[in-house]
Structure formats: C-alpha cells, structure tokens
Design an enzyme around this catalytic site. Structure first.
Site, mmCIF file in Angstrom:
data_model
loop_
_atom_site.group_PDB
_atom_site.id
_atom_site.type_symbol
_atom_site.label_atom_id
_atom_site.label_comp_id
_atom_site.label_asym_id
_atom_site.label_seq_id
_atom_site.Cartn_x
_atom_site.Cartn_y
_atom_site.Cartn_z
ATOM 1 N N HIS A 167 6.204 -2.888 -7.623
ATOM 2 C CA HIS A 167 6.990 -2.671 -6.393
ATOM 3 C C HIS A 167 7.410 -4.017 -5.800
ATOM 4 O O HIS A 167 8.559 -4.188 -5.375
ATOM 5 C CB HIS A 167 6.153 -1.959 -5.322
ATOM 6 C CG HIS A 167 5.726 -0.562 -5.653
ATOM 7 N ND1 HIS A 167 4.442 -0.113 -5.465
ATOM 8 C CD2 HIS A 167 6.426 0.504 -6.142
ATOM 9 C CE1 HIS A 167 4.356 1.168 -5.795
ATOM 10 N NE2 HIS A 167 5.538 1.569 -6.230
ATOM 11 N N LYS A 199 2.823 15.357 -1.096
ATOM 12 C CA LYS A 199 1.767 14.604 -1.785
ATOM 13 C C LYS A 199 0.682 14.257 -0.752
ATOM 14 O O LYS A 199 1.006 14.037 0.403
ATOM 15 C CB LYS A 199 2.324 13.275 -2.311
ATOM 16 C CG LYS A 199 3.451 13.402 -3.297
ATOM 17 C CD LYS A 199 3.973 12.024 -3.673
ATOM 18 C CE LYS A 199 5.172 12.128 -4.579
ATOM 19 N NZ LYS A 199 5.722 10.836 -4.979
ATOM 20 N N ARG A 237 11.552 2.082 -14.595
ATOM 21 C CA ARG A 237 10.665 1.528 -15.620
ATOM 22 C C ARG A 237 11.000 2.051 -17.003
ATOM 23 O O ARG A 237 11.178 1.298 -17.939
ATOM 24 C CB ARG A 237 9.203 1.898 -15.309
ATOM 25 C CG ARG A 237 8.627 1.211 -14.126
ATOM 26 C CD ARG A 237 7.440 1.950 -13.586
ATOM 27 N NE ARG A 237 7.840 3.217 -12.990
ATOM 28 C CZ ARG A 237 7.058 3.995 -12.267
ATOM 29 N NH1 ARG A 237 5.801 3.668 -12.103
ATOM 30 N NH2 ARG A 237 7.511 5.109 -11.734
ATOM 31 N N SER A 266 1.110 3.510 -9.339
ATOM 32 C CA SER A 266 0.014 3.567 -8.358
ATOM 33 C C SER A 266 -1.117 4.490 -8.818
ATOM 34 O O SER A 266 -2.293 4.194 -8.598
ATOM 35 C CB SER A 266 0.547 4.044 -7.001
ATOM 36 O OG SER A 266 1.483 3.126 -6.498
#
Ligand code: ADP
Length: 159
Positions: free
Chosen positions: A17, A41, A90, A128
């Site tokens: 990040h 979440k 990514r 994460s």
C-alpha cells in the site's frame, strides 16, 4: 491543485500500500488515503487504529492526508475536489474486481478518473490477510509492514 484519492480497507496498511501511495503522491499535488469504514467486512483494527497506523507510517510525507469515509467513493472524491481514484493492481486476479469497480464508478460519475498502479515486484505477494495470518502464527513480518504495524499486530495477537 491536483488531488487524488486512494481508498481501501487498510487492515492494516502494509508496504505494498505504501509503495502505491508514495508513488502516486509524487505525481499529484496531494493524495488522500481514505479508510473505508462500516463495511460488511469485520476488520481486525478499528477505524481509528487503522488511521493512526497509516498516519504513523507516513509521518513526514507532507502531501499525503488520511481520512475515513462511509459511502460512495465517487461522492468523497467530488466533495474533496479530487480528480481521480488510484488503486493498486498486483495480479490478473485483481483486475476483474478493479475493472468492475472502475466501470461502476465511471457510470456514477464520468468526470472522475480511475488510475491503476503496480507495486514494486517485491510487494506483489503482499496482502493484509496473509500478513495478519503470519503475524498471528508468530512469523516474521518485518519485511512487509512498517515497525508500528508490526508492533500493533503482535500486540493484538498477544492478548
Ligand atoms: P480493499 O480495498 O480491496 O479492501 P486493501 O485495503 O487491501 O483492499 O487495498 C487497498 C488498495 O491497495 C487496493 O487497490 C489494492 O489492490 C491495493 N493493494 C493491496 N495490496 C497491495 C500490494 N501488495 N501492492 C499494491 N497494491 C496493493
């Protein structure tokens, strides 16, 4: 003043990040890193903990601000006079979701641009969730997160 918004959950922020945020901040006058709150979440770190960890990780970077938001990101972008949203990419697997989000945001507000940036190769594998798992199991995460995040993660899991 060209301002860009970098939204995400950031639970917690990691070096991938930070790579995106710092590179985007070089291209714009100001970057606002926005922590999405009240999502479905259930994050490990509270909204304020995530904001504090981001602020500490980026202390000294003058043109990056941190904020929280609960709502449509295009509304946040517009009300903060920003011109674009930046997201990290990514893998090909990120592309499908990001493409859908970008198209939806474009339909919601065609004036707001979506931009994508790839991290340095050494951060491609970071996310994460995996970092939290490694930290919970006592693995070394010092190459993946700033020191304040490393300490905060071990503290969470030592309770
Ligand atoms: P989300 O917003 O999907 O909940 P995150 O908070 O983890 O996910 O990520 C916020 C943004 O940072 C997304 O654009 C995501 O693709 C990007 N990102 C996450 N991990 C990395 C990484 N290792 N390198 C570059 N960008 C990343």
């Amino acid at each position: 003043m060209k301002r860009i918004v970098y939204p995400g959950t950031f639970d917690p922020i990691h070096n991938g990040h930070l790579d995106i945020a710092l590179k985007a901040a070089e291209l714009f006058d100001e970057l606002i890193l926005v922590v999405a709150v009240n999502q479905e979440k259930s994050p490990l770190f509270s909204d304020s903990e995530r904001v504090e960890l981001i602020k500490e990780s980026l202390s000294g970077v003058k043109n990056i601000k941190v904020d929280t938001f609960n709502g449509l990101i295009v509304d946040f972008v517009r009300s903060n006079d920003a011109v674009a949203i930046i997201r990290g990419l990514r893998h090909v697997s990120d592309f499908e979701f990001e493409f859908q989000m970008a198209m939806m945001n474009f339909n919601l507000n065609p004036n707001i641009k979506s931009m994508f940036m790839m991290p340095d190769e050494k951060y491609i594998h970071l996310n994460s969730t995996v970092i939290k798992d490694v930290g919970r199991l006592g693995g070394n995460i010092s190459d993946y997160v700033p020191k304040c995040v490393e300490d905060a993660l071990y503290e969470k899991y030592s309770v």
